[in-house]
Design an enzyme around this catalytic site. Sequence first.
Site, PDB file in Angstrom:
ATOM      1  NE  ARG A  90      -2.363  -1.651   3.430  1.00  0.00           N
ATOM      2  CZ  ARG A  90      -2.394  -2.922   3.816  1.00  0.00           C
ATOM      3  NH1 ARG A  90      -2.763  -3.771   2.943  1.00  0.00           N
ATOM      4  NH2 ARG A  90      -1.541  -3.457   4.719  1.00  0.00           N
ATOM      5  CD  GLU A 142      -1.325  -4.679  14.763  1.00  0.00           C
ATOM      6  OE1 GLU A 142      -1.419  -4.059  13.667  1.00  0.00           O
ATOM      7  OE2 GLU A 142      -2.017  -4.476  15.613  1.00  0.00           O
TER       8      GLU A 142
HETATM    9  P1  AMP Z   1       4.424  -2.768  11.431  1.00  0.00           P
HETATM   10  O1  AMP Z   1       5.754  -3.400  10.668  1.00  0.00           O
HETATM   11  O2  AMP Z   1       4.125  -3.487  12.682  1.00  0.00           O
HETATM   12  O3  AMP Z   1       4.739  -1.177  11.682  1.00  0.00           O
HETATM   13  O4  AMP Z   1       3.302  -2.850  10.481  1.00  0.00           O
HETATM   14  C1  AMP Z   1       3.070  -1.826   9.349  1.00  0.00           C
HETATM   15  C2  AMP Z   1       2.769  -2.543   7.956  1.00  0.00           C
HETATM   16  O5  AMP Z   1       1.976  -3.775   8.194  1.00  0.00           O
HETATM   17  C3  AMP Z   1       2.371  -1.618   6.978  1.00  0.00           C
HETATM   18  O6  AMP Z   1       3.105  -1.972   5.689  1.00  0.00           O
HETATM   19  C4  AMP Z   1       0.829  -1.737   7.209  1.00  0.00           C
HETATM   20  O7  AMP Z   1       0.389  -1.811   5.811  1.00  0.00           O
HETATM   21  C5  AMP Z   1       0.662  -3.273   7.608  1.00  0.00           C
HETATM   22  N1  AMP Z   1      -0.317  -3.383   8.877  1.00  0.00           N
HETATM   23  C6  AMP Z   1       0.086  -3.240  10.075  1.00  0.00           C
HETATM   24  N2  AMP Z   1      -0.735  -3.370  10.979  1.00  0.00           N
HETATM   25  C7  AMP Z   1      -2.010  -3.058  10.187  1.00  0.00           C
HETATM   26  C8  AMP Z   1      -3.432  -2.569  10.613  1.00  0.00           C
HETATM   27  N3  AMP Z   1      -3.648  -2.801  11.869  1.00  0.00           N
HETATM   28  N4  AMP Z   1      -4.143  -2.333   9.643  1.00  0.00           N
HETATM   29  C9  AMP Z   1      -3.840  -2.271   8.243  1.00  0.00           C
HETATM   30  N5  AMP Z   1      -2.191  -2.445   7.977  1.00  0.00           N
HETATM   31  C10 AMP Z   1      -1.540  -2.839   8.881  1.00  0.00           C
END
Ligand code: AMP
Length: 176
Positions: A64, A101
């Site tokens: 995205r 996450e």
């Molecule tokens: P992080 O590495 O935990 O910061 O996760 C960020 C990446 O995972 C981004 O590329 C987001 O598109 C996706 N992502 C993580 N958590 C979510 C969420 N709750 N909703 C949408 N996309 C998420």
Amino acid sequence: MSPESIEKLRDAIRDVPDFPKPGIVFKDITPVLSDGALFRQSIDLFLERCQTHQIDKIVCIDARGFLFGSAVAYQLGIGLVLIRKKGKLPYKSERASYTLEYGKAEMEMHIDSVHPGERIVLIDDLLATGGTSFSAITLIKRVGGVLVEAQFLIELEFLKGRARLDPSPVVSFLKY
Ligand code: AMP
């Protein structure tokens, strides 16, 4: 951008509980993308911020991040670099692993896409735990790029991704 416009964007982002795993509330940006005015506003947030800096390239994150990063790079007339999940890039790549996450993965970037000294803005849709962007910043720095700022449409503040990226400068437009 006016507070009203920001609120319209916020209202359009849809919470999808228990996706892709139980306990995760997924921030669905597709209602923003499918509305021409809102999509433009979301890109303008990144664009206006980028215009306050001297930058050489946009680096954006699979998948995205590509939607916003490519529009901003086009508007600024600067290069676009893709950070992709392992196995998607065809040429020699640097690789960094990360936890997110809802899982664990590895990200890659072509070794010749950022040159030493180039000033970079990193763009993704959402900052959660910061693992994905931390690995992206690791890749940018490994090839000698200078991270000017990491920018996100959405920040899930309770997951403290910003602290994980410290001391890298972080900007987000919609905080939850
Ligand atoms: P992080 O590495 O935990 O910061 O996760 C960020 C990446 O995972 C981004 O590329 C987001 O598109 C996706 N992502 C993580 N958590 C979510 C969420 N709750 N909703 C949408 N996309 C998420």
